[in-house]
Design a protein around this motif. Structure first.
Motif, PDB file in Angstrom:
ATOM      1  N   PRO A   7      41.785  14.250  26.825  1.00 21.57           N
ATOM      2  CA  PRO A   7      40.726  13.971  27.139  1.00 21.57           C
ATOM      3  C   PRO A   7      39.983  12.922  26.736  1.00 21.57           C
ATOM      4  O   PRO A   7      39.440  12.035  27.487  1.00 21.57           O
ATOM      5  CB  PRO A   7      39.963  15.342  27.343  1.00 21.57           C
ATOM      6  CG  PRO A   7      41.013  16.268  27.376  1.00 21.57           C
ATOM      7  CD  PRO A   7      42.340  15.786  26.631  1.00 21.57           C
ATOM      8  N   LYS A  11      39.209   9.271  28.426  1.00 17.42           N
ATOM      9  CA  LYS A  11      37.528   8.738  28.455  1.00 17.42           C
ATOM     10  C   LYS A  11      37.923   7.399  28.145  1.00 17.42           C
ATOM     11  O   LYS A  11      37.169   6.649  28.767  1.00 17.42           O
ATOM     12  CB  LYS A  11      36.814   9.487  27.651  1.00 17.42           C
ATOM     13  CG  LYS A  11      35.557   9.177  27.709  1.00 17.42           C
ATOM     14  CD  LYS A  11      34.427   9.963  26.605  1.00 17.42           C
ATOM     15  CE  LYS A  11      33.050   9.394  26.693  1.00 17.42           C
ATOM     16  NZ  LYS A  11      32.401   9.900  25.784  1.00 17.42           N
ATOM     17  N   ILE A  35      34.683  14.123  38.317  1.00 13.33           N
ATOM     18  CA  ILE A  35      34.505  12.993  37.029  1.00 13.33           C
ATOM     19  C   ILE A  35      33.961  11.949  37.978  1.00 13.33           C
ATOM     20  O   ILE A  35      34.627  11.278  39.001  1.00 13.33           O
ATOM     21  CB  ILE A  35      35.744  12.693  36.353  1.00 13.33           C
ATOM     22  CG1 ILE A  35      36.416  13.682  35.553  1.00 13.33           C
ATOM     23  CG2 ILE A  35      35.454  11.668  35.384  1.00 13.33           C
ATOM     24  CD1 ILE A  35      37.673  13.555  35.036  1.00 13.33           C
ATOM     25  N   TYR A  62      43.902  12.779  37.857  1.00 17.31           N
ATOM     26  CA  TYR A  62      43.632  14.084  37.299  1.00 17.31           C
ATOM     27  C   TYR A  62      43.447  15.136  38.603  1.00 17.31           C
ATOM     28  O   TYR A  62      43.317  14.623  39.427  1.00 17.31           O
ATOM     29  CB  TYR A  62      42.232  14.193  36.649  1.00 17.31           C
ATOM     30  CG  TYR A  62      41.007  13.993  37.315  1.00 17.31           C
ATOM     31  CD1 TYR A  62      40.104  15.156  37.689  1.00 17.31           C
ATOM     32  CD2 TYR A  62      40.319  12.784  37.710  1.00 17.31           C
ATOM     33  CE1 TYR A  62      39.141  15.345  38.650  1.00 17.31           C
ATOM     34  CE2 TYR A  62      39.153  12.567  38.620  1.00 17.31           C
ATOM     35  CZ  TYR A  62      38.412  13.971  38.864  1.00 17.31           C
ATOM     36  OH  TYR A  62      37.447  13.890  39.428  1.00 17.31           O
ATOM     37  N   LEU A  87      45.602  12.795  33.191  1.00 14.84           N
ATOM     38  CA  LEU A  87      44.837  13.276  32.214  1.00 14.84           C
ATOM     39  C   LEU A  87      45.509  14.974  31.799  1.00 14.84           C
ATOM     40  O   LEU A  87      45.430  15.820  32.628  1.00 14.84           O
ATOM     41  CB  LEU A  87      43.368  13.649  32.771  1.00 14.84           C
ATOM     42  CG  LEU A  87      42.074  14.593  32.068  1.00 14.84           C
ATOM     43  CD1 LEU A  87      41.909  14.218  30.539  1.00 14.84           C
ATOM     44  CD2 LEU A  87      41.003  14.853  33.109  1.00 14.84           C
ATOM     45  N   ILE A  91      40.685  18.377  34.848  1.00 13.73           N
ATOM     46  CA  ILE A  91      39.187  18.234  34.699  1.00 13.73           C
ATOM     47  C   ILE A  91      38.941  19.436  33.887  1.00 13.73           C
ATOM     48  O   ILE A  91      37.802  19.761  33.351  1.00 13.73           O
ATOM     49  CB  ILE A  91      38.650  18.383  36.031  1.00 13.73           C
ATOM     50  CG1 ILE A  91      37.280  17.966  35.974  1.00 13.73           C
ATOM     51  CG2 ILE A  91      38.870  19.724  36.651  1.00 13.73           C
ATOM     52  CD1 ILE A  91      36.437  17.550  37.189  1.00 13.73           C
ATOM     53  N   TRP A  94      38.717  18.396  30.447  1.00 16.42           N
ATOM     54  CA  TRP A  94      37.450  17.372  30.399  1.00 16.42           C
ATOM     55  C   TRP A  94      36.193  18.090  30.501  1.00 16.42           C
ATOM     56  O   TRP A  94      35.382  17.818  29.542  1.00 16.42           O
ATOM     57  CB  TRP A  94      37.530  16.429  31.733  1.00 16.42           C
ATOM     58  CG  TRP A  94      36.631  15.725  31.677  1.00 16.42           C
ATOM     59  CD1 TRP A  94      35.367  15.631  32.290  1.00 16.42           C
ATOM     60  CD2 TRP A  94      36.603  14.229  31.341  1.00 16.42           C
ATOM     61  NE1 TRP A  94      34.537  14.766  32.448  1.00 16.42           N
ATOM     62  CE2 TRP A  94      35.290  13.624  31.687  1.00 16.42           C
ATOM     63  CE3 TRP A  94      37.658  13.424  30.858  1.00 16.42           C
ATOM     64  CZ2 TRP A  94      35.257  12.273  31.555  1.00 16.42           C
ATOM     65  CZ3 TRP A  94      37.282  12.060  30.566  1.00 16.42           C
ATOM     66  CH2 TRP A  94      36.298  11.673  31.094  1.00 16.42           C
ATOM     67  N   ILE A  98      34.775  17.154  26.807  1.00 16.78           N
ATOM     68  CA  ILE A  98      34.027  15.746  27.191  1.00 16.78           C
ATOM     69  C   ILE A  98      32.794  15.790  27.716  1.00 16.78           C
ATOM     70  O   ILE A  98      31.826  15.343  27.142  1.00 16.78           O
ATOM     71  CB  ILE A  98      34.842  14.679  27.918  1.00 16.78           C
ATOM     72  CG1 ILE A  98      36.391  14.340  27.321  1.00 16.78           C
ATOM     73  CG2 ILE A  98      34.249  13.348  28.319  1.00 16.78           C
ATOM     74  CD1 ILE A  98      36.271  13.617  25.892  1.00 16.78           C
TER      75      ILE A  98
END
Length: 105
Positions: A7, A11, A35, A62, A87, A91, A94, A98
């Protein structure tokens, strides 16, 4: 080449304005969370929708857990795409690492 990114690495990869961010989940999943800046191209429709992507651009993919998006990355690689990023953990990872405002399901 497919880069399977954590992640944090993903990013950092998205900082490049040239990257096209593609969500390969279903519409109902996209409606729950996404995202920012991503476009929806469900895996089941990718055989047609990939034609809308530029083979020369960087594509970041992703899904929920990183598995579907890796399958799509493999498909795109077979169609001549060169710069692909997946990714790891999708998600869901994530949302944990993140952006904790992203809803988990």
């Amino acid at each position: 080449m497919i880069q399977d990114l954590t992640p944090k690495e993903f990013k950092d990869y998205l900082v490049d304005d040239e990257v096209t961010l593609v969500d390969v989940r279903e519409q109902w999943e996209f409606d729950i969370c996404q995202i920012k800046g991503s476009i929806l191209m469900p895996m089941g429709e990718i055989a047609k929708s990939y034609l809308n992507l530029n083979k020369d651009s960087k594509i970041a993919l992703y899904c929920h857990s990183g598995i579907r998006s890796m399958h799509v990355a493999d498909f795109l690689l077979s169609k001549g795409f060169q710069s692909l990023a997946n990714l790891q953990g999708g998600i869901d990872a994530w949302a944990q690492e993140i952006d904790t405002t992203v809803e988990r399901y």
